[in-house]
Write a protein that holds these residues in place. Structure first.
Motif, PDB file in Angstrom:
ATOM      1  N   GLU A  60       0.834  -1.207   0.000  1.00 26.33           N
ATOM      2  CA  GLU A  60       0.000   0.000   0.000  1.00 26.33           C
ATOM      3  C   GLU A  60       0.869   1.258   0.000  1.00 26.33           C
ATOM      4  O   GLU A  60       0.605   2.220  -0.744  1.00 26.33           O
ATOM      5  N   GLN A  61       1.905   1.243   0.817  1.00 27.69           N
ATOM      6  CA  GLN A  61       2.838   2.362   0.882  1.00 27.69           C
ATOM      7  C   GLN A  61       3.544   2.553  -0.454  1.00 27.69           C
ATOM      8  O   GLN A  61       3.713   3.681  -0.939  1.00 27.69           O
ATOM      9  N   LEU A  62       3.934   1.443  -1.075  1.00 28.59           N
ATOM     10  CA  LEU A  62       4.637   1.490  -2.351  1.00 28.59           C
ATOM     11  C   LEU A  62       3.739   2.027  -3.453  1.00 28.59           C
ATOM     12  O   LEU A  62       4.156   2.865  -4.270  1.00 28.59           O
ATOM     13  N   ALA A  63       2.490   1.561  -3.498  1.00 31.09           N
ATOM     14  CA  ALA A  63       1.551   2.021  -4.524  1.00 31.09           C
ATOM     15  C   ALA A  63       1.315   3.518  -4.427  1.00 31.09           C
ATOM     16  O   ALA A  63       1.196   4.213  -5.451  1.00 31.09           O
ATOM     17  N   LEU A  64       1.274   4.031  -3.220  1.00 29.63           N
ATOM     18  CA  LEU A  64       1.063   5.467  -3.022  1.00 29.63           C
ATOM     19  C   LEU A  64       2.299   6.260  -3.431  1.00 29.63           C
ATOM     20  O   LEU A  64       2.203   7.280  -4.124  1.00 29.63           O
ATOM     21  N   ALA A  65       3.479   5.789  -3.041  1.00 28.29           N
ATOM     22  CA  ALA A  65       4.723   6.502  -3.337  1.00 28.29           C
ATOM     23  C   ALA A  65       5.012   6.557  -4.834  1.00 28.29           C
ATOM     24  O   ALA A  65       5.535   7.555  -5.343  1.00 28.29           O
ATOM     25  N   LEU A  66       4.674   5.490  -5.550  1.00 25.84           N
ATOM     26  CA  LEU A  66       4.975   5.431  -6.981  1.00 25.84           C
ATOM     27  C   LEU A  66       4.063   6.316  -7.823  1.00 25.84           C
ATOM     28  O   LEU A  66       4.329   6.523  -9.005  1.00 25.84           O
ATOM     29  N   ARG A  67       3.002   6.844  -7.213  1.00 24.18           N
ATOM     30  CA  ARG A  67       2.099   7.715  -7.965  1.00 24.18           C
ATOM     31  C   ARG A  67       2.823   8.957  -8.490  1.00 24.18           C
ATOM     32  O   ARG A  67       2.510   9.477  -9.541  1.00 24.18           O
ATOM     33  N   GLY A  68       3.817   9.410  -7.741  1.00 24.56           N
ATOM     34  CA  GLY A  68       4.543  10.601  -8.176  1.00 24.56           C
ATOM     35  C   GLY A  68       5.966  10.308  -8.588  1.00 24.56           C
ATOM     36  O   GLY A  68       6.799  11.213  -8.607  1.00 24.56           O
ATOM     37  N   ALA A  69       6.251   9.065  -8.937  1.00 20.15           N
ATOM     38  CA  ALA A  69       7.633   8.667  -9.231  1.00 20.15           C
ATOM     39  C   ALA A  69       7.954   8.748 -10.715  1.00 20.15           C
ATOM     40  O   ALA A  69       7.078   8.658 -11.575  1.00 20.15           O
ATOM     41  N   ASP A  70       9.233   8.897 -10.977  1.00 24.27           N
ATOM     42  CA  ASP A  70       9.741   8.877 -12.342  1.00 24.27           C
ATOM     43  C   ASP A  70       9.545   7.477 -12.939  1.00 24.27           C
ATOM     44  O   ASP A  70       9.531   6.473 -12.222  1.00 24.27           O
ATOM     45  N   ALA A  71       9.411   7.414 -14.271  1.00 25.76           N
ATOM     46  CA  ALA A  71       9.188   6.134 -14.952  1.00 25.76           C
ATOM     47  C   ALA A  71      10.332   5.154 -14.689  1.00 25.76           C
ATOM     48  O   ALA A  71      10.109   3.944 -14.574  1.00 25.76           O
ATOM     49  N   ARG A  72      11.562   5.673 -14.548  1.00 26.33           N
ATOM     50  CA  ARG A  72      12.718   4.810 -14.280  1.00 26.33           C
ATOM     51  C   ARG A  72      12.561   4.094 -12.937  1.00 26.33           C
ATOM     52  O   ARG A  72      12.933   2.928 -12.792  1.00 26.33           O
TER      53      ARG A  72
END
Length: 328
Positions: A254-266
């Protein structure tokens, strides 16, 4: 098990009084790490406890005792683990700076109390004090200082190459007298660009950029050097696969899914590439199914994950990219 977890098992098995006596001889950071380990250890089977004590007794039974040639041992171990260049500053702080009793006392204090204590001091004095704190604690102190003082202190800290031993002695004595007791020191290696970058890593999102921008206006080259040493969420893409897999075991989906929302494609590709196909599919489905979220929530999740990465790097569980040497 990690060394901290094994130590936690030993302390939990000793009983309250004996464990308390052991903790009295440890520093603030060690006590904090052990406290966290003891409260999060969960149930440990009798066989596991027995193995830990067997290893403990085996270490104690080795010839030569403990403490004989400890300085050389620590120097050799850290140099082999981190390399000569990366280990040198850490070795100096451990071996040469261990008697800074007055300054070390601050590590046990609340950041607000430290900020109140140094608020009226010269920015150079504040910079020296902050150089002796751990990065996360120093960042909290910086937040508590008046906004007009933050840039000045951070600039001085980043350009702090060392101070005369007698000056550091005097500062340590002043601090020691305030906390009952004083002791001389020999070390004078404090501060620097890496320390400044490490502190900024722990600042809230937005505050770090504001400070970097202000520093860049005064000294653009210094601002660039600090920025190059900072470890941000996008730098996760630079970790090796083994380190990424180790980090993934420590964070929730859940934490990972939220953090990746604003992450770079790399970063997304790096993360999903180190998961099973099914786990990656579930993660992407969770991200798509989740409705709009506030930017503050995304940034908070990213900061939590970065905290896990820093903790694992500090414990030696992973090695992070060269740009993040400041965290090792």
């Amino acid at each position: 098990m990690t060394g901290v977890q094994r130590a936690a098992i030993v302390l939990l098995s000793l009983g309250e009084q004996q464990a308390a006596e052991v903790l009295k001889h440890m520093g603030a950071r060690e006590v904090q790490k052990l406290g966290v380990a003891m409260t999060t250890l969960g149930e440990v089977g009798r066989d596991a406890v027995a193995r830990v004590f067997d290893e403990f007794i085996e270490v104690l039974a080795r010839p030569g005792g403990i403490g004989s040639g400890a300085d050389d041992y620590v120097r050799a171990v850290l140099t082999q683990a981190l390399g000569e260049e990366r280990a040198s500053s850490l070795i100096d702080r451990i071996l040469a700076g261990r008697n800074t009793t007055g300054l070390d006392t601050l590590k046990w204090m609340d950041p607000r109390a430290i900020a109140e204590l140094v608020r009226n001091e010269h920015p150079q004095i504040i910079a020296i004090v902050m150089a002796h704190l751990d990065g996360d604690q120093a960042a909290e102190v910086l937040k508590c200082l008046p906004e007009r003082a933050r840039v000045d202190v951070l600039l001085r800290l980043a350009t702090l190459d060392g101070i005369p031993p007698h000056a550091l002695n005097e500062l340590n004595d002043v601090m020691a007298r305030q906390f009952a007791g004083s002791q001389s020191i020999k070390s004078s290696s404090v501060g620097g660009v890496k320390v400044a970058a490490n502190i900024l890593n722990f600042m809230d999102s937005g505050q770090d950029e504001a400070l970097l921008g202000a520093i860049g206006e005064v000294d653009s080259e210094l601002g660039t050097r600090i920025r190059d040493l900072m470890f941000v969420f996008d730098n996760l893409a630079d970790l090796d696969d083994r380190a990424v897999q180790a980090v993934l075991r420590e964070i929730s989906s859940e934490q990972l899914a939220l953090a990746l929302r604003g992450a770079d494609a790399r970063v997304r590709e790096k993360i999903t590439g180190n998961m099973s196909q099914r786990a990656a599919e579930i993660l992407l489905e969770d991200m798509e199914a989740r409705g709009p979220v506030r930017l503050a929530e995304v940034e908070a999740a990213q900061k939590d994950i970065l905290g896990v990465v820093r903790r694992m790097a500090d414990n030696g569980d992973i090695q992070i990219a060269a740009k993040a040497e400041v965290l090792i």
